[in-house]
Write a protein that holds these residues in place. Structure first.
Motif, PDB file in Angstrom:
ATOM      1  N   GLN A  10     120.972 -14.478  85.469  1.00 21.65           N
ATOM      2  CA  GLN A  10     121.484 -15.777  85.720  1.00 21.65           C
ATOM      3  C   GLN A  10     121.395 -16.669  87.115  1.00 21.65           C
ATOM      4  OE1 GLN A  10     122.897 -16.999  82.573  1.00 21.65           O
ATOM      5  NE2 GLN A  10     121.614 -15.015  82.057  1.00 21.65           N
ATOM      6  N   VAL A  11     120.936 -15.771  87.983  1.00 18.27           N
ATOM      7  CA  VAL A  11     120.865 -16.234  89.357  1.00 18.27           C
ATOM      8  C   VAL A  11     119.420 -16.972  89.470  1.00 18.27           C
ATOM      9  CG1 VAL A  11     122.590 -15.105  90.412  1.00 18.27           C
ATOM     10  CG2 VAL A  11     120.130 -14.114  90.380  1.00 18.27           C
ATOM     11  N   HIS A  12     119.304 -17.945  90.276  1.00 20.77           N
ATOM     12  CA  HIS A  12     117.767 -18.356  90.487  1.00 20.77           C
ATOM     13  C   HIS A  12     117.755 -19.343  91.888  1.00 20.77           C
ATOM     14  CE1 HIS A  12     118.723 -22.407  88.923  1.00 20.77           C
ATOM     15  NE2 HIS A  12     119.487 -21.657  88.161  1.00 20.77           N
ATOM     16  N   PRO A  13     116.665 -19.456  92.419  1.00 16.11           N
ATOM     17  CA  PRO A  13     115.293 -18.724  92.023  1.00 16.11           C
ATOM     18  C   PRO A  13     115.238 -17.164  92.332  1.00 16.11           C
ATOM     19  CG  PRO A  13     114.995 -20.036  94.031  1.00 16.11           C
ATOM     20  CD  PRO A  13     116.610 -20.254  93.488  1.00 16.11           C
ATOM     21  N   PHE A  46     113.958  -5.051  76.161  1.00  9.79           N
ATOM     22  CA  PHE A  46     114.303  -6.301  76.208  1.00  9.79           C
ATOM     23  C   PHE A  46     113.288  -7.391  75.997  1.00  9.79           C
ATOM     24  CE2 PHE A  46     115.497 -10.359  78.501  1.00  9.79           C
ATOM     25  CZ  PHE A  46     116.689 -10.557  77.943  1.00  9.79           C
ATOM     26  N   GLN A  47     113.264  -8.039  74.747  1.00 13.55           N
ATOM     27  CA  GLN A  47     112.169  -9.212  74.433  1.00 13.55           C
ATOM     28  C   GLN A  47     112.139 -10.374  74.917  1.00 13.55           C
ATOM     29  OE1 GLN A  47     109.750  -7.658  72.472  1.00 13.55           O
ATOM     30  NE2 GLN A  47     110.605  -5.695  72.735  1.00 13.55           N
ATOM     31  N   SER A  48     112.929 -10.789  75.633  1.00 12.60           N
ATOM     32  CA  SER A  48     113.094 -12.410  75.930  1.00 12.60           C
ATOM     33  C   SER A  48     112.789 -12.619  77.342  1.00 12.60           C
ATOM     34  CB  SER A  48     114.496 -12.822  75.655  1.00 12.60           C
ATOM     35  OG  SER A  48     115.152 -12.902  74.288  1.00 12.60           O
ATOM     36  N   ALA A  49     112.760 -13.819  77.871  1.00 10.70           N
ATOM     37  CA  ALA A  49     112.498 -13.936  79.201  1.00 10.70           C
ATOM     38  C   ALA A  49     113.527 -13.264  80.180  1.00 10.70           C
ATOM     39  CB  ALA A  49     112.690 -15.763  79.587  1.00 10.70           C
ATOM     40  N   THR A  50     112.958 -12.877  81.246  1.00 11.27           N
ATOM     41  CA  THR A  50     113.820 -12.079  81.997  1.00 11.27           C
ATOM     42  C   THR A  50     114.832 -12.881  83.297  1.00 11.27           C
ATOM     43  OG1 THR A  50     112.061 -11.662  83.490  1.00 11.27           O
ATOM     44  CG2 THR A  50     112.563  -9.999  81.924  1.00 11.27           C
ATOM     45  N   HIS A  51     113.975 -13.963  83.368  1.00 10.65           N
ATOM     46  CA  HIS A  51     114.631 -14.792  84.504  1.00 10.65           C
ATOM     47  C   HIS A  51     114.158 -16.349  84.217  1.00 10.65           C
ATOM     48  CE1 HIS A  51     110.401 -14.319  85.690  1.00 10.65           C
ATOM     49  NE2 HIS A  51     110.686 -15.040  86.398  1.00 10.65           N
ATOM     50  N   TRP A  52     114.681 -17.158  84.960  1.00 13.69           N
ATOM     51  CA  TRP A  52     114.787 -18.737  85.123  1.00 13.69           C
ATOM     52  C   TRP A  52     113.209 -18.635  85.541  1.00 13.69           C
ATOM     53  CZ3 TRP A  52     118.367 -23.029  84.866  1.00 13.69           C
ATOM     54  CH2 TRP A  52     119.646 -22.565  84.290  1.00 13.69           C
ATOM     55  N   PRO A  53     112.127 -19.349  84.871  1.00 14.23           N
ATOM     56  CA  PRO A  53     110.952 -19.422  85.545  1.00 14.23           C
ATOM     57  C   PRO A  53     110.746 -20.402  86.664  1.00 14.23           C
ATOM     58  CG  PRO A  53     111.111 -20.740  83.320  1.00 14.23           C
ATOM     59  CD  PRO A  53     112.345 -19.945  83.584  1.00 14.23           C
ATOM     60  N   LEU A  54     109.760 -20.324  87.505  1.00  9.68           N
ATOM     61  CA  LEU A  54     109.589 -21.206  88.768  1.00  9.68           C
ATOM     62  C   LEU A  54     108.297 -21.938  88.175  1.00  9.68           C
ATOM     63  CD1 LEU A  54     109.625 -18.748  91.719  1.00  9.68           C
ATOM     64  CD2 LEU A  54     111.096 -20.561  91.089  1.00  9.68           C
ATOM     65  N   ALA A  55     107.860 -22.824  88.957  1.00  8.60           N
ATOM     66  CA  ALA A  55     106.826 -23.735  88.606  1.00  8.60           C
ATOM     67  C   ALA A  55     105.695 -22.801  88.502  1.00  8.60           C
ATOM     68  CB  ALA A  55     106.468 -24.863  89.719  1.00  8.60           C
TER      69      ALA A  55
END
Length: 165
Positions: A129-132, A150-159
């Motif tokens: 839940q933390v980023h970047p 785990f099948q979903s995104a692991t983190h908030w994507p960067l550019a």
């Protein structure tokens, strides 16, 4: 064995050119019984300030990965760690340095967490839940996802240009 190379911020020039030395870093992946892992923010004044990463630091001359990890976690977090379990290694080409990250799992420690460098900390699960998130941390999240199914995104994507491998 040659490690795959993760190139961070590939659009930026590399300090020291192509023949720069590799910096060895000991990284602690602290895990609680429920599967949560500790991430810390990079302190003010450091490269990638505010990015989230697993704690650790550079090996000093003559130090093993385990010795460096014990020293760094005591200096940065105020804890004394138990057994160190070498896990995986990742080579990351950052604009400021070529870094070999030696990831070690740590399941037990003593002492309360003290953020001695003014950093923040957060116990996380997937997706974080933390980023970047620091580029060198991203492979660890993928390894956790693989281990845990785990099948979903692991983190908030960067550019898209920030990190590629």
């Amino acid at each position: 064995m040659t490690l795959p190379l993760l190139v961070a911020d590939k659009d930026r020039p590399r300090e020291g050119g192509v023949d720069r030395p590799t910096v060895d870093v000991a990284v602690g992946v602290l895990l609680r019984a429920g599967g949560e892992f500790l991430l810390t923010s990079r302190p003010s004044g450091k490269v990638y300030e505010g990015y989230w990463e697993f704690p650790g630091g550079k090996l000093e001359v003559g130090e093993s990965v385990e010795q460096a990890l014990r020293r760094e976690l005591e200096e940065e977090l105020g804890i004394m760690i138990g057994a160190v379990h070498p896990w995986r290694t990742e080579l990351v080409d950052y604009p400021h340095a070529l870094v070999r990250l030696n990831f070690c799992k740590v399941f037990d420690w003593t002492g309360a967490l003290q953020m001695r460098e003014g950093q923040s900390f957060a116990w996380q699960t997937l997706p974080v839940q933390v980023h970047p998130v620091l580029p060198g941390t991203v492979p660890v999240l993928a390894w956790f996802a693989q281990e845990r199914g785990f099948q979903s995104a692991t983190h908030w994507p960067l550019a898209a240009s920030t990190a590629s491998g």
